[in-house]
Design an enzyme around this catalytic site. Structure first.
Site, mmCIF file in Angstrom:
data_model
loop_
_atom_site.group_PDB
_atom_site.id
_atom_site.type_symbol
_atom_site.label_atom_id
_atom_site.label_comp_id
_atom_site.label_asym_id
_atom_site.label_seq_id
_atom_site.Cartn_x
_atom_site.Cartn_y
_atom_site.Cartn_z
ATOM 1 N N ASP A 45 -4.983 8.770 -10.316
ATOM 2 C CA ASP A 45 -5.784 9.605 -11.241
ATOM 3 C C ASP A 45 -5.095 9.925 -12.573
ATOM 4 O O ASP A 45 -5.151 11.082 -13.033
ATOM 5 C CB ASP A 45 -6.187 10.908 -10.538
ATOM 6 N N LYS A 101 -12.954 7.237 -6.261
ATOM 7 C CA LYS A 101 -13.138 8.250 -5.214
ATOM 8 C C LYS A 101 -13.903 9.447 -5.774
ATOM 9 O O LYS A 101 -13.973 9.632 -6.996
ATOM 10 C CB LYS A 101 -11.786 8.696 -4.659
ATOM 11 N N CYS A 128 -4.403 15.596 -5.463
ATOM 12 C CA CYS A 128 -4.743 14.250 -5.003
ATOM 13 C C CYS A 128 -3.524 13.438 -4.582
ATOM 14 O O CYS A 128 -3.598 12.668 -3.620
ATOM 15 C CB CYS A 128 -5.560 13.530 -6.067
HETATM 16 C C1 VGL Z 1 -7.981 16.225 -8.770
HETATM 17 C C2 VGL Z 1 -8.820 18.349 -8.901
HETATM 18 C C3 VGL Z 1 -10.098 17.870 -8.808
HETATM 19 C C4 VGL Z 1 -6.790 15.321 -8.760
HETATM 20 C C5 VGL Z 1 -9.261 15.724 -8.681
HETATM 21 O O1 VGL Z 1 -6.911 14.134 -9.118
HETATM 22 O O2 VGL Z 1 -5.696 15.783 -8.382
HETATM 23 N N1 VGL Z 1 -7.770 17.536 -8.875
HETATM 24 N N2 VGL Z 1 -10.305 16.558 -8.706
#
Ligand code: VGL
Ligand code: ZN
Length: 256
Positions: free
Chosen positions: A36, A157, A202
């Site tokens: 991410d 995801k 994540c």
């Molecule tokens: C994430 C909060 C909400 C992440 C993803 O990638 O860590 N954090 N969605």
């Protein structure tokens, strides 16, 4: 093996073959998973530098690029948080679904970063976040500065509106598999090197699943940034307790 005149196997040939095969058998197959590293977490709507730990997400890019340029990983994966506009985790969508009576906060009072309980059934705890990483928007793109190598695989995801997905393996209710485990199995991966954003969300959920599956999982500390300092410490403790390894990118580079 060819036999010698005395009927025995040639020792030199045997040693050569043994050394060759033992290297093949014990050779690790190393996967690199970059979690991410997307605009919204670095400078967009869920800018982690505005969160409690005040860490700069852009700082992961340089160590990750250096690893990609230097370490001959057998396969490279980039995950992307990839939400539909009506996603359950967005604070501005909290009115779209009913809350459970046990929810610690009502829909009218709920703010970003609060945890609520949706009615379900079954009831579902959910941390609410600012709207982020909406599919096909700038915020969901990988950072422009991040090197994307040839042959890498992107894993999406959080695509189901009704359930969040912190781990790159499964959504938070383990309803759906992202395909990452199949791709790792197809490549015979034995070791997974994990880093990215956010350390305590994540990245932490992903390494926990990798260890639970049975991979040798390595977290690259200086190539990860998080949301909350206490949660980052909890993530590290969980990794160590589950026999994962935490290293610096320099330690990974030194293995080459
Ligand atoms: C994430 C909060 C909400 C992440 C993803 O990638 O860590 N954090 N969605
Ligand atoms: Zn998300």
């Amino acid at each position: 093996f060819d036999k010698n005149d005395d009927g025995f196997i040639d020792k030199e040939e045997f040693t050569f073959c043994w050394n060759h095969w033992i290297k093949v058998i014990v050779r690790p197959v190393n996967a690199f998973l970059i979690v991410d590293v997307q605009n919204d977490f670095i400078s967009g709507t869920l800018n982690i530098s505005k969160c409690n730990a005040q860490q700069d997400g852009s700082e992961v890019v340089e160590p990750i690029n250096r690893l990609l340029e230097t370490v001959p990983f057998d396969c490279v994966f980039y995950s992307l948080d990839w939400h539909p506009p009506d996603h359950v985790s967005f604070i501005d969508n909290v009115h779209l679904r009913e809350l459970h009576v046990s929810s610690p906060v009502s829909a009218d009072k709920a703010q970003a970063y609060d945890t609520v309980v949706f009615a379900g059934p079954p009831p579902m705890r959910q941390r609410l976040w600012p709207r982020h990483c909406v599919q096909d928007t700038w915020g969901a793109e990988l950072s422009n500065d991040l090197k994307v190598v040839d042959g890498a695989v992107k894993v999406y995801k959080g695509t189901n509106s009704e359930v969040d997905s912190y781990s790159v393996f499964w959504d938070n209710k383990k309803l759906t598999d992202t395909n990452l485990s199949l791709q790792l199995r197809n490549r015979g991966a034995t070791d997974i090197y994990i880093c990215g954003l956010a350390y305590d969300v994540c990245v932490g959920a992903t390494i926990a699943d990798a260890l639970a599956i049975g991979y040798r999982a390595v977290l690259i500390d200086d190539a990860s940034r998080g949301v909350d300092l206490a949660d980052i410490e909890k993530t590290k403790a969980t990794i160590i307790n589950n026999h994962g390894v935490i290293v610096t990118s320099d330690q990974v580079l030194a293995m080459v």
